[in-house]
Design a protein around this motif. Structure first.
Motif, mmCIF file in Angstrom:
data_model
loop_
_atom_site.group_PDB
_atom_site.id
_atom_site.type_symbol
_atom_site.label_atom_id
_atom_site.label_comp_id
_atom_site.label_asym_id
_atom_site.label_seq_id
_atom_site.Cartn_x
_atom_site.Cartn_y
_atom_site.Cartn_z
ATOM 1 N N CYS A 12 0.937 -1.094 0.105
ATOM 2 C CA CYS A 12 0.301 -0.438 0.047
ATOM 3 C C CYS A 12 0.939 1.169 -0.350
ATOM 4 C CB CYS A 12 -1.035 0.146 1.030
ATOM 5 S SG CYS A 12 -2.393 -1.080 1.435
ATOM 6 N N LEU A 13 0.459 2.149 -0.614
ATOM 7 C CA LEU A 13 1.031 3.421 -1.026
ATOM 8 C C LEU A 13 -0.045 4.712 -0.121
ATOM 9 C CD1 LEU A 13 2.290 2.903 -4.602
ATOM 10 C CD2 LEU A 13 3.432 2.579 -2.546
ATOM 11 N N THR A 14 0.824 5.629 0.586
ATOM 12 C CA THR A 14 0.112 6.960 0.835
ATOM 13 C C THR A 14 -0.121 7.517 -0.616
ATOM 14 O OG1 THR A 14 2.338 8.104 1.830
ATOM 15 C CG2 THR A 14 0.871 7.281 3.345
ATOM 16 N N ILE A 15 -1.059 8.541 0.123
ATOM 17 C CA ILE A 15 -1.169 9.298 -1.570
ATOM 18 C C ILE A 15 0.376 10.323 -2.536
ATOM 19 C CG2 ILE A 15 -2.166 11.782 -2.215
ATOM 20 C CD1 ILE A 15 -4.132 9.642 -1.500
ATOM 21 N N GLU A 16 0.807 9.992 -1.039
ATOM 22 C CA GLU A 16 2.004 11.352 -1.012
ATOM 23 C C GLU A 16 3.433 9.606 -2.307
ATOM 24 O OE1 GLU A 16 1.091 11.398 1.761
ATOM 25 O OE2 GLU A 16 -0.131 13.404 1.995
ATOM 26 N N ASP A 40 -10.983 -1.409 -5.349
ATOM 27 C CA ASP A 40 -10.633 -2.809 -4.657
ATOM 28 C C ASP A 40 -9.398 -2.084 -3.952
ATOM 29 O OD1 ASP A 40 -10.338 -2.748 -6.802
ATOM 30 O OD2 ASP A 40 -9.913 -5.145 -6.947
ATOM 31 N N PHE A 41 -9.311 -0.502 -4.271
ATOM 32 C CA PHE A 41 -7.347 -0.242 -4.580
ATOM 33 C C PHE A 41 -7.126 1.182 -3.279
ATOM 34 C CE2 PHE A 41 -9.607 2.470 -7.939
ATOM 35 C CZ PHE A 41 -10.021 3.765 -7.784
ATOM 36 N N ILE A 42 -8.773 0.836 -2.630
ATOM 37 C CA ILE A 42 -8.895 2.016 -1.539
ATOM 38 C C ILE A 42 -8.903 1.570 -0.137
ATOM 39 C CG2 ILE A 42 -10.110 4.239 -0.463
ATOM 40 C CD1 ILE A 42 -8.403 4.884 -3.316
ATOM 41 N N VAL A 47 -8.804 9.145 9.088
ATOM 42 C CA VAL A 47 -8.850 9.900 8.368
ATOM 43 C C VAL A 47 -7.588 9.513 7.316
ATOM 44 C CG1 VAL A 47 -9.422 11.363 9.797
ATOM 45 C CG2 VAL A 47 -7.069 10.987 9.502
ATOM 46 N N LYS A 48 -6.831 8.655 7.305
ATOM 47 C CA LYS A 48 -5.233 8.781 6.188
ATOM 48 C C LYS A 48 -6.609 6.787 4.756
ATOM 49 C CE LYS A 48 -1.066 6.997 5.805
ATOM 50 N NZ LYS A 48 0.148 7.244 6.950
ATOM 51 N N TYR A 49 -5.746 7.871 4.009
ATOM 52 C CA TYR A 49 -6.423 7.084 2.282
ATOM 53 C C TYR A 49 -5.163 5.717 2.452
ATOM 54 C CZ TYR A 49 -11.124 8.556 2.641
ATOM 55 O OH TYR A 49 -11.859 9.082 3.041
#
Length: 66
Positions: A12-16, A40-42, A47-49
């Motif tokens: 998994c990756l953070t938005i950044e 299925d990818f989120i 509060v963190k995606y």
């Protein structure tokens, strides 16, 4: 020396991180996440995606424009 997992090896990756990896702006990624909250990818962690890297790659391969 700290053991850090490289972005290419993460599940998994953070938005950044996703912004750097996929070369997509953070604002655009946040818009994609908002529009696809139940895909299925989120993964939402409070509060963190987080973006599942391989499933998001599949999503990007299936679309022609973002």
């Amino acid at each position: 020396m700290e053991n850090q997992v490289q972005i290419k090896d993460k599940f998994c990756l953070t938005i950044e991180e996703a912004s750097d990896y996929f070369n997509i702006g953070e604002k655009k990624l946040r818009q994609i996440v908002t529009e696809n909250l139940h895909s299925d990818f989120i993964i939402q962690n409070g509060v963190k995606y987080l973006i599942k890297r391989k499933r998001f790659e599949t999503f990007l391969n299936e679309i022609s424009a973002i």
